[in-house]
Design an enzyme around this catalytic site. Structure first.
Site, mmCIF file in Angstrom:
data_model
loop_
_atom_site.group_PDB
_atom_site.id
_atom_site.type_symbol
_atom_site.label_atom_id
_atom_site.label_comp_id
_atom_site.label_asym_id
_atom_site.label_seq_id
_atom_site.Cartn_x
_atom_site.Cartn_y
_atom_site.Cartn_z
ATOM 1 N N ASP A 77 0.872 -1.173 0.000
ATOM 2 C CA ASP A 77 0.000 0.000 0.000
ATOM 3 C C ASP A 77 0.914 1.228 0.000
ATOM 4 O OD1 ASP A 77 -2.336 1.671 0.498
ATOM 5 O OD2 ASP A 77 -1.532 1.865 2.530
ATOM 6 N N ASP A 92 -1.672 -0.588 6.129
ATOM 7 C CA ASP A 92 -1.792 -0.050 7.479
ATOM 8 C C ASP A 92 -3.174 0.502 7.805
ATOM 9 O OD1 ASP A 92 -1.698 2.213 5.821
ATOM 10 O OD2 ASP A 92 -0.851 3.441 7.433
ATOM 11 N N ASP A 128 -7.315 -1.323 3.894
ATOM 12 C CA ASP A 128 -6.448 -2.430 3.476
ATOM 13 C C ASP A 128 -6.897 -3.764 4.061
ATOM 14 O OD1 ASP A 128 -4.663 -0.707 2.081
ATOM 15 O OD2 ASP A 128 -3.738 -0.161 3.990
#
Length: 807
Positions: A502, A702, A706
């Site tokens: 990410d 995080d 996600d």
């Protein structure tokens, strides 16, 4: 409708080999309401998932005891106040007995005392005090517990085995003396005539056989009673055969004038001595393998200074409650997780983040329990206490990882479960072959081969091979800031081929910062930034906040402003020291008729190609310069990406940001492939597409957005500085927020799996080679016993090498 499935752990004693662990596991799985049961032989722990509406924790504990084993419990005594009659005592007793984790509770009205036996992994003494207080009475633990009562049960086990070994050794040495002197090459050794007396040998061997060896008989009886077999069965059969045959020969010798030399009392006694020595080494090694948990627990503060009834009082950590104001002096550990409500200080968070530089904390900042307050006095409002603190959660994750089973271990467990009956069969066949064909009619010679086969085949090494490596590997990983949620994740991680990162908060810091300042007026940079900072200060927009913080970080004091207006989609206008300031987009400049040269537009375009957000500034109707902010990549991201590539992994960055910004960040971090403009719900779909291409995928993120992708990936890795939801969905938590931890996690997985395979190879090789060598008569029983003990210890010591792994 059933309640939510619950997890429970029991510390089990009395297991001697992997077959024991397998039997407890099978027994627990048969209990109604149990959906999953894992028993870790090395950790001596049973982990059970069950439906509390169908079965109770006490039923599971009873099942373990019925199978012939025991569960570690603690006993505590409490002084009770407020009872007025027997009904009060009865009410407290019932309330305590209903508390999860309590085995038995007795309340004595006359003595005003409660005695409670409980499972320390489920409930603490302070929990029991709170339970009594909730019922409307007062309670406090009677006295400081006797150190002997609270001593680690493993330490007690080591002391017990030491005593048995010394007792056994003293009685076995004379028998060893008599045995050694029988060989031709040792015939010169003096041997007292007395040691040749069968009844002296009987007197020396009997206490070893039935006092020291009692544990093997008890274990064998319990195993056979439950229609299974374990190491105790092999040891009891082998040593009993040698002992009772020798006793038979001794009785036969009564009245005989011939000297008796062919007795096997020394075989049984020395075997038991060596096996006890092996158990002693094993117990010590097992204690070392859980050092990671002890180290983590050692980080916790023991007491806390809190404000109660307008007074400062020092209380045990267990008594701190949410909402308490906790005082933390310079040099002290922060006792609990909380929020600073007064004071300013630097906090050493290296135990959590690995970063050696202390972090400044002031009013409103969060602090984590067990970190160290360096220089200032702080007042902290407790937000998480006891099992809810960050460190307690880390300890829980490590314990669960060490107690879970890797798929590779299940294979070893299945083999161990059928191994003992096969060995007994092989031993009988060996005896018959020798007795009928090789040395016809020689019972003593044939018996010796049977005993050697029984003893060499004990499956201890096989049972310890995997769990000790999992314990050592996950423990060492925790020290490095990598929390594996289970043994299966520790095993799977090394198979990863693709790492999906990410962007925000993972590759980048997740927070925009002021990156560029370009002035195009008579104003100095300092004067220019003063006006910009003053104009942006009233704004709550994240980019405005970043600009103001960046300017203050340069040591520039900001004046006040006379007026301020935020124009959505355009920017802001403000008046500072009589000057009119515009900050925003080209649209704002055009609306206010501000002339912009082509070079200005080129500068803006160049900055935006780099993934930055550029804002134009005008002062008193003229273009004055531009400023840019960006979410910068973490210092270690580029290095970490290079490490992953060197390991042969494909690295992909996935983000919801626009492609231009994403590619600029990816280029800076050295990432070749980008999946951009992905909606939060689409991240999991993108991971699935990669999996459909046959790629073993790790997702690293995080945020809450996600979580679905973390859950669906082969391995989900959550950045420890992110959200609780992400960490809950992930298989691994990277506490330090450093992408190097991804490579570290894969490295530790590879090291651990290699270690497990080494252990399994040597355990299988040991048994595969040992049994035929013993069967053809090349291994004396006492030597087989020494080899068996050495094999278990060598497997554990090999696993413990993981605790010294350096990155």
């Amino acid at each position: 409708m059933s309640e939510k499935i619950k997890d429970i752990n029991y510390q089990v004693t009395g297991m001697t080999c992997a077959a024991c662990a397998s039997r407890i596991e099978k027994g627990l799985k048969k209990v109604a309401g149990v959906s999953e049961a894992n028993v870790n032989f090395a950790l001596e722990k049973a982990s059970v998932k069950f439906d509390p509406s169908v079965t109770a924790p006490q039923d599971l504990q009873r099942k373990i005891i019925d199978l012939g084993y025991d569960v570690v419990t603690e006993k505590a005594e409490f002084d009770i106040t407020g009872m007025t009659c027997a009904a009060c005592a009865n009410r407290i007793e019932k309330g305590l007995n209903k508390t999860e984790g309590v085995s038995t509770a007795n309340v004595n009205l006359a003595l005003e005392k409660a005695t409670v036996e409980y499972n320390p992994s489920l409930v603490t003494a302070s929990d029991l005090v709170k339970k009594v207080e909730k019922l409307g009475y007062g309670a406090r633990e009677t006295i400081e517990k006797n150190p002997e009562d609270t001593a680690d049960y493993r330490e007690k086990e080591i002391q017990k085995q030491q005593g048995k070994f010394l007792f056994s050794l003293i009685l076995s040495l004379p028998l060893l003396w008599s045995m050694v002197s029988h060989f031709e090459f040792t015939s010169f050794i003096y041997l007292p005539e007395m040691l040749m007396n069968p009844w002296v040998q009987f007197a020396l061997a009997t206490p070893v056989q039935f006092v020291v060896g009692k544990q093997f008989y008890v274990g064998a009886y319990k195993a056979l009673k439950n229609k299974s077999a374990n190491m105790d069965v092999l040891v009891a059969l082998g040593t009993s055969a040698a002992y009772f045959y020798s006793l038979f020969l001794a009785v036969q010798s009564i009245g005989s004038t011939e000297g008796m030399t062919d007795l096997y009392f020394e075989t049984s006694a020395i075997l038991i001595t060596l096996i006890i020595l092996g158990k002693l080494f094993e117990a010590r090694a097992k204690g070392r393998s859980s050092e990671a948990i002890k180290k983590l627990m050692g980080l916790q503060a023991k007491t806390a200074t809190v404000l109660r009834h307008d007074e400062e009082v020092e209380i045990p950590l267990e008594e701190v409650m949410v909402g308490d104001i906790v005082y933390v002096k310079p040099g002290e550990k922060v006792p609990v997780d909380g929020e600073v409500c007064e004071g300013h200080s630097a906090i050493d968070e290296s135990m959590l983040t690995g970063e050696s530089v202390p972090v400044d904390k002031t009013v409103g900042d969060e602090v984590i329990g067990s970190t160290i307050n360096k220089n200032g006095f702080l007042k902290i409002k407790a937000t998480k206490v006891g099992r809810d603190t960050a460190l307690a959660q880390i300890i829980k994750v490590v314990e669960e990882a060490q107690g879970s089973k890797a798929p590779i271990q299940r294979m070893a467990d299945r083999i161990s479960g059928i191994f003992v009956p096969i060995v007994v069969g092989l031993a009988v066949i060996t005896f018959l072959i020798w007795f009928i064909w090789i040395t016809p009619g020689d019972f003593a010679e044939s018996l010796e081969k049977l005993i050697a086969v029984l003893v060499i085949a004990c499956p201890c090494a096989l049972g310890l091979a995997t769990p000790t490596s999992i314990m050592a590997g996950s423990g060492r990983s925790a020290e490095m800031g990598i929390l594996f949620k289970g043994g299966e994740h520790l095993e799977t991680t090394h198979t990863i081929t693709t790492v999906v990162l990410d962007k925000t908060g993972t590759v980048t810091n997740g927070k925009p910062v002021l990156t560029n300042v370009i002035t195009n007026s008579d104003l100095s940079e300092t004067e220019f930034l003063k006006l910009v900072g003053a104009a942006e200060r009233p704004s709550e927009h994240p980019l405005a906040v970043s600009i103001v913080e960046g300017i203050k970080g340069k040591g520039i004091d900001l004046p006040g402003n006379d007026e301020f207006e935020a124009i959505p989609g355009f920017g802001v206008t403000a008046a500072v020291n009589g000057r009119r300031i515009l900050i925003g987009t080209i649209k704002l400049m055009n609306r206010e008729s501000i002339d912009l040269e082509e070079a200005v537009l080129q500068d803006k375009d160049e900055l935006e190609r780099e993934g930055k957000t550029a804002m134009l500034v005008a002062v008193d109707g003229k273009y004055a310069g531009l400023i840019a902010v960006a979410d910068t990549i973490k210092e270690t991201s580029k290095e970490a990406v290079n490490r992953l590539k060197e390991m042969g992994l494909e690295v992909i960055m996935m983000t919801g940001d626009n492609r231009r910004t994403a590619e600029a960040i990816a280029k800076e971090a050295g990432i070749g492939k980008v999946i951009a403009e992905v909606l939060p719900e689409g991240k999991a779909d993108e991971v699935k597409k990669l999996q459909d291409q046959g790629k073993k995928t790790a997702m690293v993120g995080d945020g809450i957005n996600d979580a679905p992708a973390l859950a669906i990936a082969d391995i989900g890795m959550a950045i420890g500085t992110g959200t609780d939801v992400a960490m809950e969905a992930a298989d691994i938590t990277l506490i330090r927020g450093d992408l190097n931890s991804i490579a570290d996690a894969i490295f530790m997985s590879k090291k651990t799996i290699r270690n497990i395979k080494q252990n399994l190879f040597w355990a299988f090789a040991y048994n595969t080679l040992g049994i035929p060598i013993a069967a053809i008569g090349l291994l004396a029983p006492w030597l087989a016993g020494a080899a068996m003990a050495f094999s278990s210890v060598s497997v554990v010591l090999n696993a413990l090498r993981l605790q010294r792994v350096k990155l």
